[in-house]
Design a protein around this motif. Structure first.
Motif, mmCIF file in Angstrom:
data_model
loop_
_atom_site.group_PDB
_atom_site.id
_atom_site.type_symbol
_atom_site.label_atom_id
_atom_site.label_comp_id
_atom_site.label_asym_id
_atom_site.label_seq_id
_atom_site.Cartn_x
_atom_site.Cartn_y
_atom_site.Cartn_z
ATOM 1 N N LEU A 1 41.498 39.541 42.063
ATOM 2 C CA LEU A 1 41.734 38.784 41.093
ATOM 3 C C LEU A 1 42.479 37.433 41.473
ATOM 4 O O LEU A 1 42.024 36.234 41.051
ATOM 5 C CB LEU A 1 42.851 39.232 40.038
ATOM 6 C CG LEU A 1 42.191 40.478 39.267
ATOM 7 C CD1 LEU A 1 43.344 40.952 38.130
ATOM 8 C CD2 LEU A 1 40.671 40.318 38.659
ATOM 9 N N VAL A 2 43.268 37.264 42.342
ATOM 10 C CA VAL A 2 43.896 36.040 42.851
ATOM 11 C C VAL A 2 42.915 35.351 43.757
ATOM 12 O O VAL A 2 42.662 34.159 43.389
ATOM 13 C CB VAL A 2 45.232 36.684 43.835
ATOM 14 C CG1 VAL A 2 45.858 35.266 44.407
ATOM 15 C CG2 VAL A 2 46.091 37.141 43.130
ATOM 16 N N TRP A 3 42.129 35.939 44.513
ATOM 17 C CA TRP A 3 41.108 35.476 45.467
ATOM 18 C C TRP A 3 39.930 34.761 44.484
ATOM 19 O O TRP A 3 39.479 33.619 44.648
ATOM 20 C CB TRP A 3 40.414 36.231 46.335
ATOM 21 C CG TRP A 3 41.073 36.456 47.479
ATOM 22 C CD1 TRP A 3 42.263 37.568 47.659
ATOM 23 C CD2 TRP A 3 41.277 35.499 48.791
ATOM 24 N NE1 TRP A 3 42.650 37.394 48.848
ATOM 25 C CE2 TRP A 3 42.252 35.982 49.552
ATOM 26 C CE3 TRP A 3 40.961 34.404 48.916
ATOM 27 C CZ2 TRP A 3 42.760 35.286 50.757
ATOM 28 C CZ3 TRP A 3 41.234 33.658 50.330
ATOM 29 C CH2 TRP A 3 42.058 34.469 50.894
ATOM 30 N N ARG A 4 39.791 35.344 43.349
ATOM 31 C CA ARG A 4 38.632 34.998 42.367
ATOM 32 C C ARG A 4 39.136 33.667 41.789
ATOM 33 O O ARG A 4 38.480 32.775 41.695
ATOM 34 C CB ARG A 4 38.696 35.933 41.136
ATOM 35 C CG ARG A 4 37.459 35.861 40.312
ATOM 36 C CD ARG A 4 37.720 36.683 39.107
ATOM 37 N NE ARG A 4 36.865 36.346 37.892
ATOM 38 C CZ ARG A 4 35.719 36.526 37.747
ATOM 39 N NH1 ARG A 4 35.015 37.723 38.121
ATOM 40 N NH2 ARG A 4 35.172 36.097 36.421
ATOM 41 N N PRO B 1 48.912 42.314 53.052
ATOM 42 C CA PRO B 1 47.752 42.759 52.433
ATOM 43 C C PRO B 1 47.366 44.225 52.647
ATOM 44 O O PRO B 1 46.738 44.708 51.755
ATOM 45 C CB PRO B 1 46.808 41.875 53.225
ATOM 46 C CG PRO B 1 47.402 40.531 53.795
ATOM 47 C CD PRO B 1 48.724 41.221 54.120
ATOM 48 N N SER C 1 48.882 45.972 49.452
ATOM 49 C CA SER C 1 48.608 45.351 48.349
ATOM 50 C C SER C 1 47.231 46.020 47.464
ATOM 51 O O SER C 1 46.244 46.118 48.177
ATOM 52 C CB SER C 1 48.503 44.063 48.322
ATOM 53 O OG SER C 1 47.749 43.592 49.360
ATOM 54 N N MET C 2 47.366 46.215 46.252
ATOM 55 C CA MET C 2 46.118 46.619 45.536
ATOM 56 C C MET C 2 44.923 45.848 45.631
ATOM 57 O O MET C 2 45.080 44.861 45.175
ATOM 58 C CB MET C 2 46.689 46.569 44.069
ATOM 59 C CG MET C 2 45.761 47.354 43.162
ATOM 60 S SD MET C 2 46.336 47.470 41.560
ATOM 61 C CE MET C 2 47.603 48.604 41.501
ATOM 62 N N PRO C 3 43.755 46.501 46.251
ATOM 63 C CA PRO C 3 42.592 45.730 46.417
ATOM 64 C C PRO C 3 42.159 44.927 45.139
ATOM 65 O O PRO C 3 41.846 43.481 44.876
ATOM 66 C CB PRO C 3 41.524 46.537 46.763
ATOM 67 C CG PRO C 3 42.240 47.602 47.313
ATOM 68 C CD PRO C 3 43.581 47.878 46.566
ATOM 69 N N VAL C 4 42.346 45.498 43.882
ATOM 70 C CA VAL C 4 41.999 44.788 42.467
ATOM 71 C C VAL C 4 42.782 43.876 42.250
ATOM 72 O O VAL C 4 42.276 42.385 41.952
ATOM 73 C CB VAL C 4 41.892 45.657 41.449
ATOM 74 C CG1 VAL C 4 41.854 45.156 40.181
ATOM 75 C CG2 VAL C 4 40.851 47.064 41.609
ATOM 76 N N ALA C 5 44.081 43.784 42.570
ATOM 77 C CA ALA C 5 44.909 42.731 42.255
ATOM 78 C C ALA C 5 44.790 41.614 42.942
ATOM 79 O O ALA C 5 44.737 40.407 42.581
ATOM 80 C CB ALA C 5 46.408 43.256 42.290
ATOM 81 N N VAL C 6 44.404 41.792 44.395
ATOM 82 C CA VAL C 6 44.527 40.604 45.506
ATOM 83 C C VAL C 6 42.961 39.940 44.801
ATOM 84 O O VAL C 6 42.803 38.952 45.184
ATOM 85 C CB VAL C 6 44.522 41.021 46.641
ATOM 86 C CG1 VAL C 6 45.677 41.490 47.115
ATOM 87 C CG2 VAL C 6 43.494 42.201 47.318
ATOM 88 N N ALA D 1 35.896 43.759 41.410
ATOM 89 C CA ALA D 1 37.075 43.087 40.801
ATOM 90 C C ALA D 1 36.887 41.577 40.990
ATOM 91 O O ALA D 1 37.084 40.828 40.107
ATOM 92 C CB ALA D 1 38.151 43.436 41.490
#
Lengths: 276, 303
Positions: free
Chosen positions: B130-133, B120, B123-128, B242
């Motif tokens: 989106l996954v957590w969303r 983590p 890894s790109m905060p925005v990309a993670v 994000a």
């Protein structure tokens, strides 16, 4: 390492680390699964852990639905510009602060360091105005510019040069090298570990940054991957698998870099702190 | 340019390096002045200015500061940011545990565990986000599915004010844990083995050693982490932006100070008021850091 007396098999330790590790990795694994599923599978209750058929076409679909390739190139160009620019400028300045004598050195260095204490929101609006004046909105130069001048990189490089033996420079000076030649041919090439720490921190900050490119690069096809992902959510709301494929691809380059250069990255991050 | 070999001559008012420091420093300093020193000054000046929609600015005195005092979004944003920071700070004790497990002597597969725990951090905060969303989605998210297994009807995580703040905080904790583990591991590896051997001779068990040797010697690292975690916490933006999305109705009740700053400066185009918010962020971070330095004398051990 394999001292038989002290290394009893530590089942409890391994169990704890495996469970904890699974929690840390779960989002990535789940993202990969979702990116290879159909929309129906992603939105099903209970969750579909194993897609019936792997939907590889979600990956090429990313390139059709959004300007992913343009954003990838922009992100890579910005990152390279920032890393190269920062390594050169910070090494030069760090060398001057560590090894040269001039009036006002202490004050100047303190001023540069003071930047680290100030949250970046203080700079943001005037930086935007400068980039706008220069006509650099929506360009690689505009996205990369402020990040090239790093107080933190200068600090790290100064620490590094302070710790290098003086005998190297004296030998070069006796051979008639001027300060630039001494720096560029002797000291810079011997700075590998410190330069790579700065490079790794800069690459991470640049690749993953959101707010600055969000402000200065507002066109979908001229901006970075982080901005592209965050603002394309609306267009994606009905196509979760493609969104997962896009976000997975956006993260992948730095993850590969991390796994390949693991020890270096960990050392670099241990240096960081302030950069979070 | 200069080509002095034999005895370094002193030039008027310059050290032995002549003009070389200028050559080495100018490229960095030009950028630092333009992009950092000048902006600080400019933001302070802007905080006393009023902006019209076409970019003209006029002196407005303390107008923006008065607006700040009367703005009901500000206390809520401060509270949200504080709650987020407090939850992320809870990660530090967890990180102490993980780091001490990871740095055990002769632990097998330690590099494998490092990859799991450190991923983590890169890894790109925005990309993670989106996954957590997706993971927190109220209808088909894994979290609410897991809750339903124990008979709990999960909340609308991403659109209900306090729940969304909690969800963002959990993700913040998850994503800041690796850096904490890395910094604490470095601290742990700096503790001399002899101290443990001495403690062992005195009859200290594993727990006693942890409490009397590890924790006190780790306090400088813990203190450093608390400072940077608090500073980073008060700059919450990426995850919120994000995970929630700009059109989210819960945003007004969930936003952070930096989100408020962003929307005033770049969506409402009120740079004057945004500058005041930026100065408020600076002041809050300054006060928290100062307080931590004051209190550290009571619990941080240096030797």
């Amino acid at each position: 390492m394999t001292d038989k007396r002290t290394t009893r098999p530590r089942y409890a330790t391994h169990a704890a680390l495996l469970i904890g590790g699974a929690v840390m990795v779960f989002p990535f694994a789940w993202q990969l699964i979702m990116s290879l599923s159909t929309h129906a599978e992603v939105t099903s209750v209970p969750p579909t852990w194993v897609p019936e058929k792997l939907q590889w076409q979600n990956y090429p679909a990313v390139f059709e639905q959004v300007p992913f390739w343009n954003q990838f190139v922009t992100t890579a160009a910005v990152t390279v510009a920032r890393v190269v620019g920062q390594l050169l400028l910070c090494a030069m300045a760090g060398y001057a602060f560590a090894r040269m004598e001039f009036r006002g050195k202490g004050v100047l260095f303190a001023l540069v360091l003071s930047i680290l204490m100030v949250p970046y929101q203080i700079y943001l609006i005037p930086q935007y105005e400068i980039v706008q004046e220069l006509g650099w909105l929506n360009t690689v130069a505009g996205i990369a510019a402020p990040g090239i001048f790093s107080a933190f990189g200068t600090f790290l490089m100064r620490q590094h040069f302070l710790g290098m033996p003086r005998s190297l420079e004296e030998a070069a000076r006796l051979d008639g090298a001027n300060p630039w030649q001494t720096f560029w041919r002797i000291m810079f090439p011997l700075s590998g570990p410190s330069l790579s720490a700065v490079a790794i921190l800069t690459a991470l900050a640049s690749w993953n940054d959101l707010m600055w490119p969000l402000i200065v690069a507002t066109y979908d096809d001229r901006t970075t991957l982080a901005v592209g992902l965050s603002t394309m959510q609306g267009q994606f709301t009905t196509d979760y698998p493609v969104m997962m494929a896009a976000s997975f691809m956006a993260m992948l380059p730095l993850m590969i870099l991390f796994i390949v250069l693991q020890r270096r990255v960990v050392e670099g991050l241990a240096h960081s702190g302030m950069k979070g | 340019m200069s080509h002095d070999t034999a005895p370094p001559r002193r030039r008027r008012g310059r050290g032995r390096d002549g003009y070389w420091p200028i050559v080495f420093l100018a490229p960095l300093m030009i950028g630092v002045v333009a992009f950092y020193f000048w902006p600080i000054l400019s933001t302070v000046l802007n905080s006393f200015a009023s902006f019209d929609p076409f970019g003209g600015r006029t002196f407005a005195g303390l107008e923006n500061y008065r607006t700040l005092l009367g703005d009901s979004f500000i206390p809520r944003a401060v509270l949200n940011t504080a709650v987020y920071t407090a939850i992320v700070l809870l990660g530090i004790p967890i990180a102490v545990g993980v780091a001490s497990l990871l740095t055990q002597k002769g632990l097998r597969f330690s590099r494998f565990y490092q990859v799991l725990f450190f991923l983590p951090a890169v890894s790109m905060p925005v990309a993670v986000a989106l996954v957590w969303r997706m993971i927190f989605n109220q209808e088909f998210g894994v979290v609410n599915w897991a809750l339903s297994l124990v008979g709990i009807d999960g909340p609308y995580w991403v659109t209900a004010p306090w729940w969304s703040l909690l969800a963002v905080s959990v993700v913040g904790l998850w994503s800041s844990l690796p850096l904490a583990v890395i910094i604490l591991s470095a601290g742990l590896q700096g503790i001399p083995r002899e101290l443990y051997e001495a403690a062992q001779l005195d009859g200290a068990g594993a727990l006693r050693q942890f409490l009397s040797v590890t924790v006190p010697l780790l306090t400088p690292s813990i203190f450093f982490l608390m400072i940077i975690t608090a500073i980073n916490g008060f700059q919450l933006f990426d995850l919120l932006f994000a995970m929630m999305g700009q059109a989210n109705p819960a945003m007004a009740d969930t936003q952070s100070l930096v989100y408020l700053f962003y929307s005033e400066a770049f969506r409402q185009h009120d740079q004057g008021y945004a500058s005041v918010i930026a100065l408020l962020i600076l002041a809050i971070i300054g006060v928290i850091t100062l307080l931590q330095f004051r209190v550290q004398k009571r619990w941080v051990h240096y030797d």
